[in-house]
Write a protein that holds these residues in place. Structure first.
Motif: not given
Length: 304
Positions: A248-269
């Motif tokens: 419920p309420g969760v989808i996925e994107y490949p962050y690094a492939k799309y060069s999204m902000c969420g990819s920049i830290t390589k954080a676990r979460f």
């Protein structure tokens, strides 16, 4: 210049050149002020956080300082956490939610995390209520080495200046009706591609990283936010914005492939929030509260 049939700038099937970008830029007017809405609230927090000027933008003589707020003193024994808002400048609750979190909840995490918050990554776009920056670049698709988006290179340099890794990065966004009325048609016109209408989901949802999925982390955030505002349901195809709903309420994107902000830290979460401010069942204050609640739930999960 011929109308594409779905957007008033450009020729059908032809990607934009500089003349089209110039025409687009001329159509963007200032609707609100970064130096009135955002900067004073950052300055008011300077007694509680270290204010970091991590970049300066100069777009045709319009200058914007890029600010982050950092909890001090830094403790190398504590986990590092990044919160970003306003990567898409038009997504208001991302900016306001980040500021509201700093003002009301961040003190609860003193001594638990090293907190770094960039509340408004794209101030030019914030002022014009737009998705793109001055150069008609989608900032949330431009976090890669050699990017020409100055907002991205400045934020990546800030993250790189931290020698210790980040445990958590939460990036605050919205999905709005204007995604379909303006921004997706503009994207298709800019790239010389056909425009295919989509469906705007009514409610809050999260985007997980398909290259680093954390289902329990996302489930915990959704459960917390559901107490504040409604969660977006899947459409008839079992999807949200064209992606399969995993829970419920969760989808996925490949962050690094799309060069999204969420990819920049390589954080676990990592997670990207999406609030729907145009819902008849949500107010602006609820949208801000949903962002704050998501940050706190993410922090609680990651820290514990």
């Amino acid at each position: 210049m011929n109308n594409t049939g779905f957007y008033p700038i450009g020729n059908a099937g032809e990607p934009w050149g500089e003349s089209e970008r110039t025409q687009w830029r001329a159509s963007q007017s200032v609707q609100r002020r970064y130096d009135e809405d955002v900067v004073p609230r950052i300055e008011a927090l300077s007694g509680r956080f270290e204010t970091v000027t991590y970049g300066n933008l100069d777009y045709a003589g319009e200058e914007y300082a890029l600010y982050a707020l950092r909890a001090a003193p830094y403790d190398p024994e504590l986990p590092n956490v990044l919160v970003t808002g306003g990567v898409h400048g038009y997504e208001t609750s991302g900016v306001m939610g980040a500021l509201e979190f700093l003002e009301t909840k961040a003190s609860d995490y003193a001594g638990k995390v090293n907190l770094l918050v960039a509340p408004c990554v794209s101030p030019w776009a914030y002022e014009r209520v737009n998705r793109w920056n001055y150069d008609a670049i989608d900032v949330n698709r431009s976090f890669f080495e050699g990017s020409s988006a100055l907002e991205c290179t400045a934020l990546m340099a800030l993250v790189s200046s931290h020698s210790d890794p980040f445990v958590l990065h939460i990036d605050l966004h919205e999905t709005t009706d204007s995604d379909e009325s303006e921004f997706r048609p503009a994207l298709a016109a800019r790239d010389g591609e056909p425009y295919e209408p989509g469906i705007i989901p009514d409610g809050f949802y999260l985007v997980d990283d398909s290259e680093n999925p954390q289902p329990e982390f996302h489930k915990t955030i959704i459960e917390a936010v559901a107490k504040v505002t409604h969660i977006a349901p899947a459409d008839e195809e079992g999807q949200i914005i064209g992606s399969a709903v995993l829970s419920p309420g969760v989808i996925e994107y490949p962050y690094a492939k799309y060069s999204m902000c969420g990819s920049i830290t390589k954080a676990r979460f990592t997670t990207t929030t999406e609030v729907y401010p145009d819902s008849p069942n949500a107010t602006a204050s609820q949208c801000n509260a949903a962002q704050v609640t998501a940050i706190c739930a993410a922090l609680d999960y990651a820290v514990n």
